[in-house]
Design a protein around this motif. Sequence first.
Motif, PDB file in Angstrom:
ATOM      1  N   VAL A  27      15.877  -0.441   3.701  1.00 14.21           N
ATOM      2  CA  VAL A  27      15.469  -0.374   2.293  1.00 14.21           C
ATOM      3  C   VAL A  27      14.306   0.606   2.134  1.00 14.21           C
ATOM      4  O   VAL A  27      14.300   1.471   1.247  1.00 14.21           O
ATOM      5  CB  VAL A  27      15.065  -1.773   1.776  1.00 14.21           C
ATOM      6  N   ILE A  28      13.314   0.484   3.032  1.00  8.69           N
ATOM      7  CA  ILE A  28      12.137   1.359   2.943  1.00  8.69           C
ATOM      8  C   ILE A  28      12.553   2.820   3.069  1.00  8.69           C
ATOM      9  O   ILE A  28      12.155   3.671   2.259  1.00  8.69           O
ATOM     10  CB  ILE A  28      11.108   0.990   4.043  1.00  8.69           C
ATOM     11  N   GLU A  29      13.390   3.130   4.056  1.00  9.58           N
ATOM     12  CA  GLU A  29      13.791   4.529   4.272  1.00  9.58           C
ATOM     13  C   GLU A  29      14.587   5.064   3.086  1.00  9.58           C
ATOM     14  O   GLU A  29      14.358   6.184   2.630  1.00  9.58           O
ATOM     15  CB  GLU A  29      14.619   4.656   5.553  1.00  9.58           C
ATOM     16  N   ALA A  62       7.232  -0.328  -3.748  1.00 10.86           N
ATOM     17  CA  ALA A  62       7.167  -1.315  -2.664  1.00 10.86           C
ATOM     18  C   ALA A  62       7.428  -0.653  -1.317  1.00 10.86           C
ATOM     19  O   ALA A  62       6.779  -0.978  -0.322  1.00 10.86           O
ATOM     20  CB  ALA A  62       8.169  -2.438  -2.904  1.00 10.86           C
ATOM     21  N   SER A  63       8.377   0.288  -1.281  1.00 11.40           N
ATOM     22  CA  SER A  63       8.697   0.910   0.003  1.00 11.40           C
ATOM     23  C   SER A  63       7.533   1.772   0.487  1.00 11.40           C
ATOM     24  O   SER A  63       7.340   1.935   1.691  1.00 11.40           O
ATOM     25  CB  SER A  63       9.995   1.715  -0.091  1.00 11.40           C
ATOM     26  N   ALA A 120       3.662  -7.020  -4.154  1.00 12.99           N
ATOM     27  CA  ALA A 120       4.177  -8.254  -3.568  1.00 12.99           C
ATOM     28  C   ALA A 120       5.399  -7.960  -2.695  1.00 12.99           C
ATOM     29  O   ALA A 120       5.486  -8.390  -1.538  1.00 12.99           O
ATOM     30  CB  ALA A 120       4.531  -9.242  -4.681  1.00 12.99           C
ATOM     31  N   LEU A 121       6.317  -7.185  -3.268  1.00 17.04           N
ATOM     32  CA  LEU A 121       7.529  -6.839  -2.525  1.00 17.04           C
ATOM     33  C   LEU A 121       7.193  -5.982  -1.303  1.00 17.04           C
ATOM     34  O   LEU A 121       7.806  -6.126  -0.233  1.00 17.04           O
ATOM     35  CB  LEU A 121       8.467  -6.082  -3.468  1.00 17.04           C
ATOM     36  N   GLY A 122       6.206  -5.101  -1.464  1.00 18.36           N
ATOM     37  CA  GLY A 122       5.799  -4.228  -0.363  1.00 18.36           C
ATOM     38  C   GLY A 122       5.255  -5.031   0.812  1.00 18.36           C
ATOM     39  O   GLY A 122       5.559  -4.744   1.972  1.00 18.36           O
ATOM     40  N   MET A 128      -4.875   2.503  -3.579  1.00 23.77           N
ATOM     41  CA  MET A 128      -5.221   3.027  -4.898  1.00 23.77           C
ATOM     42  C   MET A 128      -4.544   4.374  -5.148  1.00 23.77           C
ATOM     43  O   MET A 128      -4.116   4.670  -6.254  1.00 23.77           O
ATOM     44  CB  MET A 128      -6.743   3.143  -5.019  1.00 23.77           C
ATOM     45  N   GLU A 129      -4.442   5.163  -4.077  1.00 20.02           N
ATOM     46  CA  GLU A 129      -3.759   6.444  -4.205  1.00 20.02           C
ATOM     47  C   GLU A 129      -2.307   6.230  -4.642  1.00 20.02           C
ATOM     48  O   GLU A 129      -1.789   6.924  -5.505  1.00 20.02           O
ATOM     49  CB  GLU A 129      -3.805   7.129  -2.836  1.00 20.02           C
ATOM     50  N   ARG A 130      -1.649   5.251  -4.023  1.00 21.60           N
ATOM     51  CA  ARG A 130      -0.249   4.945  -4.366  1.00 21.60           C
ATOM     52  C   ARG A 130      -0.137   4.456  -5.798  1.00 21.60           C
ATOM     53  O   ARG A 130       0.813   4.758  -6.505  1.00 21.60           O
ATOM     54  CB  ARG A 130       0.311   3.859  -3.456  1.00 21.60           C
TER      55      ARG A 130
END
Lengths: 219, 226
Positions: free
Chosen positions: B60-62, B103-104, B37-39, B153-155
């Motif tokens: 935030v992502i970095e 999420a990131s 959701a956050l992603g 799915m990998e994540r």
Amino acid sequence: MRWDFASVFDNTDALLVGAAGTLRIFAICLVLGLSLGLLVGLGRYSRNRWLHIPATIFVEFFRNTPVLVQILWFYFALPILLPFQISPLAAASLGISLNSAAFSAEIYRGGIQSIETGQWDGARALGMRWGQAMRRIILPQALKRMLPALTNRAIEIFKMSTLASAVAYVELLQQGKLIASLNYNPIEAYTAVAVIFFVFLWPLVQFSYFLERRLRRDE
Amino acid sequence: MAYQWDFSPVLANAPLLVEGLVNTLRITGTALVFGVALGLGLALLRLSPRRYLSWPAGFVIEVFRTTPPLVQLFWFFFAMPILVGIEMTPFMAGAVTFSIQSASFFAEVFRAGIQSIERGQWDGARALGMRHDQAMRRIILPQAVKRMIPAFMERAIELMKTTTLIATISYADLLFAANEVSQKTFRPLETYTVVALIYFVVIFLASQVARLVELRLARSGESTVH
């Protein structure tokens, strides 16, 4: 809450020792992981069953178990089978290197497979043996395509090196813990450690973005 | 003198390991739900043409992609509670860390998926009179999500492996249960071997499912983004 980084700066020596420990284990795992990965990748690529099956089992096992479990296994379980103790550095290096070997093996295999068969035919027409063709023709071309993925692996290895603190190997995070518990300053200590990791890794991450962009442009 | 393997003390403690596995699945599930959701939120912000939205999201992502998850976990467990003045249980710290961290990564999967959709789809939606968010919700995302499933799915599998870190702050997950059982039984070799195998079986099965889904999608002519 007042931030006070003075207590962290007073312990710069401890952080330097930690940084040296982090760079040491990073270098060991990078070299061992990526070179062992090439061997395993060639095994995965091979049509010889005696190479292919063990390489596949190795890759599947190490890709599908958490690296922290591997490290703890090498540290607590393996010494029981051996006549000698295993140091925290050795246990963590084994876990991280074998894990990275499994992941990079798939990068090498994918890279080698992506080279057109015409390149093999050409090399053979020039009278090269398999090993020569691989070394002189195939790998140099494949390496260029694999470089972004391998750089990402290097970044992962750097991040994984923090797991060595779980077996009390002296690296940056371990030193951060020490400083936090001696000076009661977890906020500043852990923030400093996070910033140091960011400073180390950010250029590497930007470099991997650059490589990806360049590869996309060239292909 | 060969070592005498004996798995019976480990098997006698099977309930502890089962409880640990349940807790591992609990933290994985929690982080997965919040992380996705956050992603999605981060990806939409990141793609926004407004800089005051896209830059903080990018930051935030970095930060969370570039720093080691164990450092993040320690920060949220030891540093943040003092800063904010609240008690953090190990589960909460783990849930917060792994949610933001995954999420990131999910954000980049979403972004790649959204950007892989052809311009024409946007143009068509606009021609039908849809606003940006309507086009995103009704036209772009449904198509993008299908392409993202394999990377997604990998994540999720990576996330499950990452949750083992929570054992270092004493949450009773499967790895923590392994520590306990090995100290109780003085059988570290058998305990850690069994636990490694449990992780292998669970994660290997998940990987096989992911592989099957990817094959199915590839056969239905769907390109995938990574």
